[in-house]
Design an enzyme around this catalytic site. Structure first.
Site, PDB file in Angstrom:
ATOM      1  N   LYS A  16       8.238 -28.540 -21.477  1.00 35.34           N
ATOM      2  CA  LYS A  16       7.760 -27.212 -21.082  1.00 35.34           C
ATOM      3  C   LYS A  16       7.903 -26.968 -19.582  1.00 35.34           C
ATOM      4  O   LYS A  16       8.134 -25.842 -19.148  1.00 35.34           O
ATOM      5  CB  LYS A  16       6.318 -27.021 -21.541  1.00 35.34           C
ATOM      6  CG  LYS A  16       6.206 -26.867 -23.067  1.00 35.34           C
ATOM      7  CD  LYS A  16       4.792 -26.624 -23.503  1.00 35.34           C
ATOM      8  CE  LYS A  16       4.717 -26.245 -24.977  1.00 35.34           C
ATOM      9  NZ  LYS A  16       5.342 -27.220 -25.870  1.00 35.34           N
ATOM     10  N   LYS A  66      -1.708 -28.315 -21.780  1.00 34.27           N
ATOM     11  CA  LYS A  66      -0.755 -28.313 -22.889  1.00 34.27           C
ATOM     12  C   LYS A  66       0.162 -29.523 -22.793  1.00 34.27           C
ATOM     13  O   LYS A  66       0.629 -29.879 -21.709  1.00 34.27           O
ATOM     14  CB  LYS A  66       0.093 -27.035 -22.868  1.00 34.27           C
ATOM     15  CG  LYS A  66      -0.701 -25.771 -23.024  1.00 34.27           C
ATOM     16  CD  LYS A  66       0.114 -24.535 -22.721  1.00 34.27           C
ATOM     17  CE  LYS A  66       1.162 -24.265 -23.750  1.00 34.27           C
ATOM     18  NZ  LYS A  66       1.845 -22.967 -23.496  1.00 34.27           N
ATOM     19  N   GLY A 120      -0.206 -26.203 -31.728  1.00 36.63           N
ATOM     20  CA  GLY A 120      -1.591 -26.334 -31.290  1.00 36.63           C
ATOM     21  C   GLY A 120      -2.013 -27.756 -30.982  1.00 36.63           C
ATOM     22  O   GLY A 120      -3.145 -27.985 -30.555  1.00 36.63           O
ATOM     23  N   GLU A 149       8.291 -17.464 -27.396  1.00 36.23           N
ATOM     24  CA  GLU A 149       6.897 -17.045 -27.488  1.00 36.23           C
ATOM     25  C   GLU A 149       6.402 -16.518 -26.147  1.00 36.23           C
ATOM     26  O   GLU A 149       6.690 -17.097 -25.089  1.00 36.23           O
ATOM     27  CB  GLU A 149       6.024 -18.214 -27.949  1.00 36.23           C
ATOM     28  CG  GLU A 149       6.448 -18.761 -29.305  1.00 36.23           C
ATOM     29  CD  GLU A 149       5.440 -19.718 -29.902  1.00 36.23           C
ATOM     30  OE1 GLU A 149       4.503 -20.119 -29.186  1.00 36.23           O
ATOM     31  OE2 GLU A 149       5.589 -20.051 -31.091  1.00 36.23           O
ATOM     32  N   ARG A 168      13.673 -24.146 -33.306  1.00 35.36           N
ATOM     33  CA  ARG A 168      13.735 -24.427 -34.742  1.00 35.36           C
ATOM     34  C   ARG A 168      13.363 -23.157 -35.489  1.00 35.36           C
ATOM     35  O   ARG A 168      13.005 -22.144 -34.884  1.00 35.36           O
ATOM     36  CB  ARG A 168      12.739 -25.533 -35.114  1.00 35.36           C
ATOM     37  CG  ARG A 168      11.315 -25.223 -34.649  1.00 35.36           C
ATOM     38  CD  ARG A 168      10.298 -26.216 -35.117  1.00 35.36           C
ATOM     39  NE  ARG A 168       9.027 -26.102 -34.445  1.00 35.36           N
ATOM     40  CZ  ARG A 168       8.095 -25.206 -34.696  1.00 35.36           C
ATOM     41  NH1 ARG A 168       8.317 -24.300 -35.625  1.00 35.36           N
ATOM     42  NH2 ARG A 168       6.951 -25.184 -34.044  1.00 35.36           N
TER      43      ARG A 168
END
Length: 707
Positions: free
Chosen positions: A150, A192, A199, A309, A327
């Site tokens: 990320k 994260k 999640g 997202e 994916r």
């Protein structure tokens, strides 16, 4: 010969797109056509079944893999071939990359479809597939690597002009550095996992005092789920919307988006209901977020299906990049419903070297679609997952605008080792109002026994006033707790008590029949003959409260009934067997009722448009099993869910304080920390070993008597 094999051999595009791409085809001969006549699905459950349906439609043979827990699973039955790959734990089966590649070679599969989860975003697996000359149906390793980390993805997105959230995405991971960066960013703060998703490995630190405990918990969960405990930190935007965009790209440089989905309403940071398109956005915002998503895909040289997202501010509709999932997403069917596409078919065609079937201008959005995830879980207990046997599973019948994506059947197990999803209900309507109305109607058709589900919760959620108005955001569930968990749910209505009592008595007469066409579950025969004029008192229990229903048979299908000490009611009642189970028709006073009915073990299940009501039939004292007394329960710490004992944090003789962590259970890849109910001293530990399976309510730690 399959269509894709024909395509690979002769390099001929399908007739449908031949005219459109004939000129472009000549310019791109350097793209190698690939033979995909057999594909291995490196997954399980509903997504494996979903991929197989499209593969079979295209004439592509399918290969399943399965663990010990899945030897009788639906995806194994659907496949042309199936191979055992190991024990139930996913680390020894569905995450065993070497074994899966071995099966691919043994079965002569030209390609592997990873589904979602498991190995779908594992860059090392993708690279290994390439080295073994097996097509990985997904993006290139570089895109998985860049988007999977990320911190790297944020830097790439920023350079591509995609808005990002303030945070720390650096490589230095010392506790001191992370603490300093958290203080710089400010609280509340999102923690994260760098390689996270679904999640897992995600925590929110509302204050600085929360930071270290939440960081440690996120790191443990991330290490367990992804084999990596590196973290990134981001400013936590309070109550945002979660809006994502479906993107698709091919090997010829084409990239498109297929509009956005709203996935804002979540529990445990995991999606529970999704819809497309996102409600309440202007066309200008839709274009902007779609264009940003395509820029993101192009920035990493993307190929295949992906989802970008975004966090979207509720009031301003400003959006910021959150992550890219490299994916197919769980919720991809709602995009298919509003665009009339088959994204798995697109994946197979792109992997075979074809261009995208449609250009951006040719992708048209029509209507509105909603997806509900049907989980085995207990919403009132914090959505804790449940595992066990689905003794009864009746689902809506699929039709043109209704899809039921599932990987389990009645009588099969929901395993403690995997995600507790039972099915996905996907509904399309001409507009959002119609789609939600149809969603509620189809949810009410679910009949499940053996495990608690979230169907009743989804019914309330999809009908909640704020949800219907489109005021959705990530804090929706806690903010609307009173409407979603009404106190009336803990009170058994007089009507429902009468239905449960009469349903129990009448269905008991079917116990001796061998005809199971109505899909009921036999119960212990009762000494009750409706042709006799006699009275019965039926003890019931609901929400741990006892009540009684008195029944007097007065004639053919007629009764006098009263609940507790209330008034007597004249009732006409009869049972009807249908292909979808028993129906109880009851005229109570001047009201006609028609409800689904099931008796299972010592329970009566009543189903209507508001969902399922479960009423217990208390066992007689001489049959009741001896239980743990209240004092013992108060002096122990038990597992809140079926799971695997991950860690024991105390030893016999340790002094503990109320709220202190005692042990950790892993269930469906989620970590549950069990804390001490009070101050005290550890008296003993149950004879469990790390890695043992524990049931719901299993006592793991005992405290000494009141201190």
């Amino acid at each position: 010969m399959s269509y894709l094999r024909f395509l690979s051999k002769y390099s001929v595009p399908s007739l449908q797109y031949q005219a459109r791409f004939s000129h472009a085809q000549q310019l791109r001969e350097e793209v190698r056509r690939r033979d995909i006549s057999k594909v291995l699905i490196a997954n399980r459950g509903e997504i494996a079944c979903r991929v197989m349906r499209t593969a079979k439609k295209l004439g592509v043979r399918t290969v399943a893999v399965y663990s010990d827990a899945d030897k009788n699973a639906m995806h194994v039955e659907m496949a042309d071939e199936a191979y055992h790959i190991g024990p139930a734990p996913s680390t020894q089966s569905y995450l065993n990359a070497a074994k899966i590649l071995e099966v691919a070679k043994k079965s002569n599969s030209q390609a592997i479809h990873p589904g979602y989860g498991f190995l779908s975003e594992n860059v090392e697996f993708c690279e290994k597939c390439a080295s073994e000359d097996v097509v990985f149906i997904g993006p290139p390793p570089s895109a998985i690597r860049d988007m999977g980390i990320k911190s790297t993805s944020k830097a790439i997105m920023s350079a591509a002009g995609v808005p990002i959230v303030k945070g720390y995405h650096g490589e230095e991971q010392s506790i001191e550095k992370l603490t300093a960066e958290a203080q710089r960013i400010g609280f509340p703060l999102m923690i994260k996992a760098v390689r996270g998703g679904g999640g897992k490995g995600m925590r929110i630190a509302m204050t600085e005092a929360d930071f270290l405990p939440q960081l440690e918990s996120a790191k443990r969960e991330s290490l367990k789920s992804f084999g990596d405990d590196n973290m990134l930190l981001e400013q936590y935007i309070t109550d945002p919307r979660h809006v994502e965009v479906q993107v698709f790209a091919d090997m010829h440089g084409n990239a498109v988006h297929l509009f956005e989905r709203d996935c804002s309403v979540q529990r445990r940071h995991q999606k529970i209901i999704e819809e497309a398109p996102a409600p309440g956005l202007s066309e200008e915002t839709r274009r902007a977020i779609g264009d940003a998503a395509v820029r993101a895909a192009r920035a990493v040289g993307y190929v295949g299906a992906g989802t970008v997202e975004f966090i979207l501010h509720r009031q301003t509709h400003e959006f910021h990049f959150m992550e890219m999932n490299t994916r197919l997403q769980v919720e991809h069917p709602i995009t298919e419903m509003i665009t009339g596409t088959d994204l798995v078919e697109w994946q197979l065609r792109v992997a075979a070297g074809e261009q995208l079937p449609l250009s951006q201008e040719q992708i048209v959005r029509r209507g509105h679609a909603v997806e509900c995830r049907i989980y085995a879980e207990e919403p009132r207990a914090g959505f804790l997952p449940r595992a066990g046997t689905l003794h009864r599973l009746t689902q809506p019948e699929p039709e043109q605008f209704v899809r039921v994506e599932t990987g389990v059947r009645e009588g099969q197990e929901v395993s403690v080792h995997y995600d507790p999803m039972i099915a996905k209900l996907v509904v399309w309507g001409r507009d959002r109002t119609e789609a939600l109305a149809k969603t509620r109607a189809k949810l009410s058709e679910y009949q499940v026994a053996g495990l608690e589900t979230n169907v009743n919760f989804l019914l309330r959620l999809s009908g909640a006033s704020a949800f219907v108005a489109g005021d959705v955001h990530t804090a929706f569930i806690p903010q609307h707790e009173h409407e979603l968990f009404p106190k009336s749910d803990s009170v058994l209505s007089e009507e429902r008590a009468i239905q449960a009592a009469l349903g129990h008595l009448l269905s008991s007469q079917l116990s001796n029949t061998t005809d199971d066409s109505w899909k009921g579950i036999a119960v212990t025969p009762q000494a009750w003959r409706p042709n006799y004029q006699l009275k019965r008192t039926i003890p019931l229990r609901f929400d741990e409260k006892d009540l009684s229903v008195s029944v007097e048979h007065t004639g053919p299908d007629t009764y006098k009934v009263r609940v507790k000490d209330g008034p007597w009611h004249d009732v006409q009642a009869s049972l009807q067997s249908t292909p979808r189970g028993l129906r109880l028709h009851a005229l109570i006073g001047d009201k006609n009722t028609n409800v689904g009915l099931l008796t299972h073990e010592q329970q009566v299940h009543v189903y209507d448009e508001n969902g399922q009501t479960i009423v217990e039939l208390p066992r007689p004292k001489y049959q009741a099993a001896s239980g743990v007394d209240a004092a013992a329960a108060a002096n122990s710490a038990s597992s809140p869910t079926p799971g695997i004992l991950e860690r024991i944090l105390v030893s016999k003789g340790d002094k503990v304080v109320k709220g202190q962590p005692l042990f950790v259970v892993i269930a469906m890849k989620m970590e549950y920390v069990v804390r001490s109910p009070r101050d005290g001293v550890i008296a003993s530990l149950a004879p469990f070993n790390i890695g043992d399976a524990v049931g719901k309510g299993a006592q793991v730690v005992l405290l000494e008597g009141d201190s």
